[in-house]
Design a protein around this motif. Structure first.
Motif, short mmCIF file in Angstrom:
data_model
loop_
_atom_site.label_atom_id
_atom_site.label_comp_id
_atom_site.label_asym_id
_atom_site.label_seq_id
_atom_site.Cartn_x
_atom_site.Cartn_y
_atom_site.Cartn_z
N ILE A 1 7.62 -15.00 -34.92
CA ILE A 1 7.92 -15.36 -33.54
C ILE A 1 7.98 -14.12 -32.66
N ILE A 2 8.65 -13.10 -33.17
CA ILE A 2 8.75 -11.83 -32.43
C ILE A 2 7.37 -11.25 -32.20
N ALA A 3 6.54 -11.28 -33.25
CA ALA A 3 5.18 -10.73 -33.13
C ALA A 3 4.34 -11.54 -32.15
N SER A 4 4.64 -12.84 -32.01
CA SER A 4 3.83 -13.70 -31.13
C SER A 4 4.14 -13.48 -29.66
N GLY A 5 5.30 -12.85 -29.38
CA GLY A 5 5.65 -12.60 -27.99
C GLY A 5 6.45 -13.71 -27.33
N GLU A 6 6.77 -14.77 -28.07
CA GLU A 6 7.57 -15.86 -27.50
C GLU A 6 9.02 -15.42 -27.35
N ARG A 7 9.70 -15.92 -26.32
CA ARG A 7 11.04 -15.44 -26.01
C ARG A 7 12.16 -16.41 -26.36
N ALA A 8 11.84 -17.70 -26.56
CA ALA A 8 12.87 -18.69 -26.89
C ALA A 8 12.40 -19.51 -28.09
N TYR A 9 13.27 -19.67 -29.08
CA TYR A 9 12.83 -20.39 -30.28
C TYR A 9 13.99 -21.07 -31.00
N ILE B 1 10.03 -23.81 -33.37
CA ILE B 1 9.74 -24.41 -32.07
C ILE B 1 9.94 -23.35 -31.00
N THR B 2 8.91 -23.06 -30.27
CA THR B 2 9.04 -22.12 -29.15
C THR B 2 9.18 -22.92 -27.86
N ILE B 3 9.96 -22.38 -26.94
CA ILE B 3 10.24 -23.07 -25.68
C ILE B 3 9.92 -22.14 -24.52
N VAL C 1 -4.78 -10.17 -35.58
CA VAL C 1 -4.15 -10.82 -34.43
C VAL C 1 -4.05 -9.84 -33.26
N GLN C 2 -3.68 -8.60 -33.53
CA GLN C 2 -3.61 -7.58 -32.49
C GLN C 2 -4.97 -7.40 -31.82
N ASN C 3 -6.02 -7.35 -32.65
CA ASN C 3 -7.38 -7.21 -32.10
C ASN C 3 -7.77 -8.41 -31.26
N ILE C 4 -7.40 -9.61 -31.75
CA ILE C 4 -7.73 -10.84 -31.01
C ILE C 4 -7.02 -10.85 -29.66
N TYR C 5 -5.73 -10.50 -29.64
CA TYR C 5 -4.97 -10.47 -28.40
C TYR C 5 -5.59 -9.48 -27.41
N THR C 6 -5.99 -8.31 -27.91
CA THR C 6 -6.58 -7.28 -27.04
C THR C 6 -7.90 -7.77 -26.46
N LYS C 7 -8.77 -8.31 -27.32
CA LYS C 7 -10.09 -8.76 -26.86
C LYS C 7 -9.99 -9.92 -25.88
N CYS C 8 -9.04 -10.82 -26.12
CA CYS C 8 -8.91 -12.01 -25.28
C CYS C 8 -7.98 -11.80 -24.10
N ASP C 9 -7.34 -10.61 -24.07
CA ASP C 9 -6.41 -10.27 -22.99
C ASP C 9 -5.26 -11.28 -22.90
N VAL C 10 -4.65 -11.56 -24.06
CA VAL C 10 -3.50 -12.47 -24.13
C VAL C 10 -2.36 -11.75 -24.82
N ASN C 11 -1.14 -12.31 -24.69
CA ASN C 11 0.04 -11.65 -25.25
C ASN C 11 0.87 -12.54 -26.18
N SER C 12 0.45 -13.78 -26.37
CA SER C 12 1.23 -14.68 -27.22
C SER C 12 0.33 -15.78 -27.77
N ARG C 13 0.85 -16.54 -28.71
CA ARG C 13 0.09 -17.68 -29.26
C ARG C 13 -0.24 -18.68 -28.15
N TYR C 14 0.76 -18.94 -27.30
CA TYR C 14 0.52 -19.92 -26.23
C TYR C 14 -0.68 -19.51 -25.38
N GLU C 15 -0.71 -18.24 -24.99
CA GLU C 15 -1.83 -17.77 -24.17
C GLU C 15 -3.14 -17.81 -24.95
N LEU C 16 -3.07 -17.57 -26.26
CA LEU C 16 -4.29 -17.67 -27.08
C LEU C 16 -4.79 -19.11 -27.12
#
Length: 370
Positions: free
Chosen positions: A195-203, A290-292, A345-360
């Protein structure tokens, strides 16, 4: 049967050590210890799912997973002992944490005049060369049964043997409770790391029976905003949370298994993922994280319009993330290391310009790239 202080001490010591190092608690190690320290050679561990379906058994004869030829299949509809155990467990909300002895003596459940010609006796004689049984029930809805068996020549269970088995129940139940606490702590730590790695703030982290195993302050504030401050005190790892089914829109049985599920409640977005812990006996324990997030926090998302090229492996990782798999589950499925998954995952986030699973997820949905 042996009943001496030395045997008790040895058994307690062995089980205490077993609960720390074991990958599975109810296994041949437990049966061997019962035989060595108490003389209970004929014992059977039966495994069920939490809805009562038979999965497998382990006995002094070996392990047998459920199959068309399994001898229990024909007997299962006639197993009134198991029916009684399951009914009582559901009524009493039996969980991993019960340490009060739950013993079921076959001749106490089946009337004495009917017992000698019962299906139970026929089943025991045919499969185990035994005549009497005493069953101990453990776990959620008694999904694990430890049955001790005796031959007709040995006679039925005496008061002294029953007392000894009550003591054994307490030893085993306490060790199992500690085993589950330790195992669940590791699972929650793995999930929190992701969860921490995904960037989500509430769980929230829950099990399949509406216990909240972990949560953070941000999630607590969001829940309070939805349901009121008084419900926050109900967040517990040992008592089912009465309002969690409302938030998830399910009683637990319909929760997602292979894919992420999204729910929107009062301007909050809930993303529900599943973590499965599988055992060789067929039991599968499910946990959910569950992320919120607030809807308005996600409204301004903009994604790169130019083409993004993911490598074949990155596409596989992104697709599995979209399905809701954890990093460790992805590593197992692709036969790569956990750290390799994190790098992808780090590479995917960088290429897609996203910061979390939700944004992916939103990027994938907007580009329909996978």
């Amino acid at each position: 049967m042996k009943h001496d202080n030395e045997g008790q001490k040895n058994f307690f010591s062995e089980i205490s050590e077993h609960q720390i190092s074991a990958k599975e608690f109810f296994c041949t190690v437990l049966l061997d210890s019962l035989n060595k320290n108490f003389g209970w050679r004929k014992a059977v561990i039966s495994y069920f799912d939490t809805h009562g379906k038979f999965l497998s058994w382990t006995s002094w004869k070996g392990i047998m997973i459920d199959c068309k030829e399994h001898p229990y299949r024909h007997f299962a509809p006639k197993d009134i002992i198991r029916y009684q155990i399951y009914e009582d467990a559901v009524r009493d909300h039996l969980t991993y944490f019960n340490v009060t002895p739950r013993l079921y003596k076959a001749t106490d459940i089946i009337e004495p005049y009917a017992y000698e010609h019962s299906e139970m006796v026929h089943f025991l004689e045919e499969n185990f060369e035994c005549h009497y049984s005493m069953t101990l029930a453990f776990g959620i809805n008694a999904y694990i049964q430890l049955s001790f068996l005796k031959s007709e020549e040995e006679g039925d269970f005496t008061e002294e043997e029953t007392k000894q088995l009550e003591e054994i129940y307490v030893y085993v139940a306490n060790a199992y409770k500690n085993f589950k606490k330790y195992e669940q702590a590791k699972i929650v730590a793995d999930i929190q790391e992701e969860i921490i790695a995904s960037g989500e703030r509430a769980y929230l982290v829950t099990d399949d029976f509406m216990h909240i195993m972990s949560h953070n302050q941000q999630a607590q504030e969001y829940i309070a905003d939805i349901l009121g401050n008084e419900v926050v005190n109900q967040m517990s790892s040992s008592v089912p949370c009465s309002w969690l089914p409302f938030l998830l829109g399910t009683s637990g049985e319909g929760m997602p298994v292979d894919r992420v599920e999204t729910r929107v409640i009062k301007d909050y977005i809930f993303k529900i993922y599943t973590y499965k812990q599988s055992y060789s006996n067929g039991i599968i324990d499910c946990y959910h994280w569950i992320t919120i997030s607030k809807k308005e926090e996600k409204k301004s998302l903009e994604f790169k319009s130019q083409d993004v090229t993911l490598t074949p492996m990155e596409q596989k990782v992104a697709n599995l993330m979209y399905q809701g798999l954890t990093y460790r589950a992805i590593a197992d499925k692709l036969v790569i290391s956990y750290h390799t998954v994190k790098k992808h995952v780090q590479n995917i986030y960088t290429k897609c310009d996203v910061n979390s699973r939700y944004e992916l997820y939103k990027w994938i949905e907007s580009t329909n790239d996978l």
